[in-house]
Scaffold this active site. Structure first.
Site, mmCIF file in Angstrom:
data_model
loop_
_atom_site.group_PDB
_atom_site.id
_atom_site.type_symbol
_atom_site.label_atom_id
_atom_site.label_comp_id
_atom_site.label_asym_id
_atom_site.label_seq_id
_atom_site.Cartn_x
_atom_site.Cartn_y
_atom_site.Cartn_z
ATOM 1 N N GLY A 1 0.820 -1.221 0.000
ATOM 2 C CA GLY A 1 0.000 0.000 0.000
ATOM 3 C C GLY A 1 0.844 1.258 0.000
ATOM 4 O O GLY A 1 0.347 2.353 0.263
ATOM 5 N N ASP B 1 -0.858 7.810 -7.305
ATOM 6 C CA ASP B 1 0.452 7.257 -6.910
ATOM 7 C C ASP B 1 1.575 7.794 -7.792
ATOM 8 O O ASP B 1 2.647 8.171 -7.302
ATOM 9 C CB ASP B 1 0.460 5.733 -7.050
ATOM 10 C CG ASP B 1 -0.347 5.038 -5.980
ATOM 11 O OD1 ASP B 1 -1.181 5.696 -5.349
ATOM 12 O OD2 ASP B 1 -0.131 3.819 -5.782
HETATM 13 O O1 PMV Z 1 -2.682 0.284 -2.701
HETATM 14 P P1 PMV Z 1 -2.135 1.373 -3.549
HETATM 15 O O2 PMV Z 1 -0.900 1.970 -3.009
HETATM 16 O O3 PMV Z 1 -1.970 0.920 -4.961
HETATM 17 O O4 PMV Z 1 -3.209 2.567 -3.557
HETATM 18 C C1 PMV Z 1 -4.441 2.389 -4.184
HETATM 19 C C2 PMV Z 1 -5.304 3.596 -4.027
HETATM 20 C C3 PMV Z 1 -6.695 3.417 -4.644
HETATM 21 O O5 PMV Z 1 -7.386 4.641 -4.453
HETATM 22 C C4 PMV Z 1 -7.463 2.305 -3.962
HETATM 23 C C5 PMV Z 1 -6.630 3.101 -6.133
HETATM 24 C C6 PMV Z 1 -6.113 4.229 -6.982
HETATM 25 O O6 PMV Z 1 -5.702 3.923 -8.107
HETATM 26 O O7 PMV Z 1 -6.179 5.412 -6.576
#
Ligand code: PMV
Length: 331
Positions: free
Chosen positions: A120, A167
């Site tokens: 995450g 991200d």
């Molecule tokens: O789990 P991560 O670090 O890939 O974060 C995902 C965040 C979400 O909002 C669930 C998906 C996104 O693409 O924004």
């Protein structure tokens, strides 16, 4: 010629999942990075090493096929289970047509990781951004930060199917940002200290699957899930104001409310919940899932209690402190 580029991971403080539906999010680039080094190839393939993951592989530059190698670079005679997931991002970043000149000779690539995979913390975005930057540098191409973030997002879409640009934007630009998919990232100015501890469940979460499950839930219960996403938007907007004016207590309370809503979207797990509550018992002002959930990590906001929260979470799972990195991609 040797070139190196690095990019930070990120932690989402508010608004994950809602951001997929155009709502705002608040995220920080963290002081844990992915570093990609490219050397001219010793073969006509791409030889890839990721020592932290025990991944050694060769990618055929004509057809993109991947062969598992031993640590000394020979073809693995007895390939075992091989986690090729992260290599898809690297391969896609290297073959991404939006950069001008296609690869016409082999490369030796090493990826060093300070960020847990599937935790995450944006490991795939950091690896993608650093790979694209290293490749542009190696091929002596001009690449603006905006363009780099855009191409990195295309790579994430291609590999994982669903992803907001959050991200890749944070990993490219760094800092503490308020992000909306339509307007991009704006830096949040604050005098507030933001001591953060991450608790990692050691079970990687799968962002693509989690995003798809929330989408299904929303389709099944639109009149319930849409208002939840709207409340998440309100939480993120209020959090931005509280961070700006330095209201620690409310920032923590808003994180806890956000956590309750993430639970209602079905992305919580027993292990995540345990870390969330233990962090609060150890004195965190607020704690919640960070990222997609379903595994991965929690983030705890711990003014004056960093050591206590760190010790508590570390006694259950892997925990580490993260600082905010104002440095985005460097190359
Ligand atoms: O789990 P991560 O670090 O890939 O974060 C995902 C965040 C979400 O909002 C669930 C998906 C996104 O693409 O924004």
């Amino acid at each position: 010629m040797t070139v190196t580029a690095s990019a930070p991971g990120k932690a989402i403080l508010f608004g994950e999942h809602a951001v997929v539906y155009g709502k705002p999010a608040i995220a920080v680039a963290v002081d844990k990075r992915a570093r990609v080094t490219i050397n001219e190839g010793t073969t006509d393939h791409i030889q890839l090493k990721i020592p932290e993951l025990d991944v050694y592989a060769s990618i055929n530059i004509d057809n993109g096929s991947i062969t598992q190698l031993t640590i000394s670079g020979e073809v693995e005679e007895n390939p075992g289970t091989f986690d090729a997931g992260i290599m898809q991002y690297i391969k896609c970043a290297l073959f991404q047509g939006e950069l001008d000149s296609p690869l016409d000779h082999g490369l030796d690539i090493e990826v060093e990781l300070e960020i847990p995979i599937g935790g995450g913390l944006g490991s795939s975005a950091a690896i993608t951004v650093a790979t694209l930057a290293a490749r542009a540098r190696y091929q002596e191409q001009e690449l603006s930060l905006e363009n780099l973030a855009h191409i990195a997002h295309q790579v994430e879409l291609e590999v994982q199917g669903a992803a907001s640009p959050l991200d890749t934007t944070v990993s490219t630009h760094g800092g503490l940002v308020y992000f909306t998919p339509h307007r991009g990232a704006v830096n949040i100015k604050t005098a507030l200290e933001i001591p953060l501890v991450v608790g990692y469940t050691s079970q990687p979460g799968n962002t693509g699957i989690l995003v798809a499950e929330v989408r299904k839930l929303r389709q099944a219960h639109p009149t319930i899930i849409d208002p939840i996403l709207e409340v998440m938007e309100e939480i993120t907007n209020q959090a931005r104001e509280c961070i700006t004016r330095g209201d620690q207590k409310r920032v923590g309370e808003l994180m806890n409310i956000n956590q309750g809503l993430l639970d209602s979207l079905g992305v919580n797990t027993l292990e995540l919940s345990r870390l969330v509550y233990q962090a609060r018992l150890a004195g965190a002002a607020g704690s919640k899932i960070t990222g997609a959930g379903g595994g991965g990590s929690i983030i705890a906001y711990c003014p004056g209690k960093t050591r206590e929260v760190l010790e508590e979470l570390d006694s259950i799972e892997n925990a580490f402190q993260v600082g905010i990195s104002t440095r985005g991609v460097t190359w």
